[in-house]
Design an enzyme around this catalytic site. Structure first.
Site, short mmCIF file in Angstrom:
data_model
loop_
_atom_site.label_atom_id
_atom_site.label_comp_id
_atom_site.label_asym_id
_atom_site.label_seq_id
_atom_site.Cartn_x
_atom_site.Cartn_y
_atom_site.Cartn_z
N SER A 144 9.24 -16.28 38.36
CA SER A 144 10.69 -16.24 38.38
C SER A 144 11.27 -16.26 37.00
O SER A 144 10.64 -16.41 36.09
CB SER A 144 10.96 -17.60 38.91
OG SER A 144 12.12 -17.96 39.02
N TYR A 157 9.95 -27.08 38.59
CA TYR A 157 9.75 -25.64 38.98
C TYR A 157 9.77 -24.55 37.92
O TYR A 157 8.80 -23.62 37.99
CB TYR A 157 10.88 -25.32 40.04
CG TYR A 157 10.96 -23.89 40.70
CD1 TYR A 157 10.17 -23.57 41.88
CD2 TYR A 157 11.54 -22.80 40.08
CE1 TYR A 157 10.04 -22.43 42.28
CE2 TYR A 157 11.58 -21.66 40.87
CZ TYR A 157 10.74 -21.21 41.86
OH TYR A 157 10.69 -19.99 42.30
#
Length: 278
Positions: A144, A157
């Site tokens: 990501s 995350y």
């Protein structure tokens, strides 16, 4: 794998395959005439996707939580017996409990680490002997943009995706010259339920970047099996921006208010479009 022009007869394992990026990647590899092993926790969604694809002799669905080590071992043995080989592993399954670390339940923080980082590392280790024996293959990790620069409100995350990229790059060095391709794709916001269904909880900063489709990410995953790129940010301009903000954190903090304003405008537009479409 970089010279490979076709996946005919190859076996591709995709985690988180029941929807979004995973399902789009399955469709693309299916068109490339690969054998598919589709993993996800939701059996019904996996069955629906397999029926959509057709050719049941080429598609194996396995309802599985990727954090289940024994379950993963059993799955791989089934794959070897069914298809005789393993060629590509796409570590796509992900979990995001959004919010400031202090506000998120500790169990949820731990599950992010287990799903986003521990499971890909473990599953990669399990398939490496197969790939080494063949002298070919690929492991593609879905990271990501949050793994390229810290994202407030997504601390854990972001940490897991940083870790996944670091694992990817280090493993690529370890396997240099082996014929095995290891790479990651690092998308920003994607038009899937992973963020669209929780749009109010997603950080404004996330929506400051151009939105990709699941199909665009899938195309990059397949391309990474063939090219020499180790980490593909999406879109490329966002990759430059995240690199700058990581290398120069003062600049990143200075840019953040303007980016968050842009992101809020994008969120409001998307919510208005969703209301109008009902």
């Amino acid at each position: 794998m970089t010279a490979q022009s076709s996946f005919i007869g190859q076996t591709v394992i995709i985690t988180g395959a029941s929807m979004g990026i995973g399902a789009a990647t399955a469709r693309l590899f299916f068109r490339e005439v690969a054998n598919l092993v589709l993993l996800a926790r939701g059996e019904e969604a996996l069955t629906d996707l397999a029926e959509e694809l057709g050719s049941p002799e080429r598609v194996l669905t396995v309802p599985l939580d990727v954090t289940d080590v024994a379950g993963c071992r059993a799955m791989l043995e089934t794959v070897r017996q069914r298809f005789g080989r393993i060629d590509v592993l796409v570590n796509n399954a992900g979990y995001h409990a959004r919010g400031a670390a202090l506000d998120v339940d500790p169990d949820a923080l731990g599950r992010m680490v287990d799903v986003n980082l521990k499971a890909p590392i473990m599953l990669t280790r399990m398939v490496l002997p197969d790939l080494k024996k063949q002298g070919s293959g690929a492991v593609i990790n879905v990271a990501s943009l949050a793994g390229r620069t810290p994202v407030p409100g997504s601390a854990v995350y972001s940490a897991t995706k940083f870790g996944l990229r670091a694992f990817t790059l280090a493993l690529a060095e370890e396997l240099a010259g082996s014929g095995i391709k290891v790479a990651s794709v690092s998308p920003g916001p994607i038009a899937t339920g992973f963020i669209m269904s929780e749009i109010d909880e997603v950080s404004d900063l996330t929506f400051s970047q151009p939105i990709s489709t699941a199909e665009e990410v899938a195309e990059q995953i397949v391309a990474l099996c063939r090219n020499r790129v180790l980490d593909q940010p999406m879109p490329r301009i966002s990759g430059y921006l995240t690199t700058l903000s990581y290398l120069f954190p003062t600049l990143g903090r200075a840019l953040r208010p303007a980016l968050e304003r842009r992101g809020r405008k994008t969120k409001e537009r998307l919510k208005a479009e969703a209301r109008d479409s009902k």
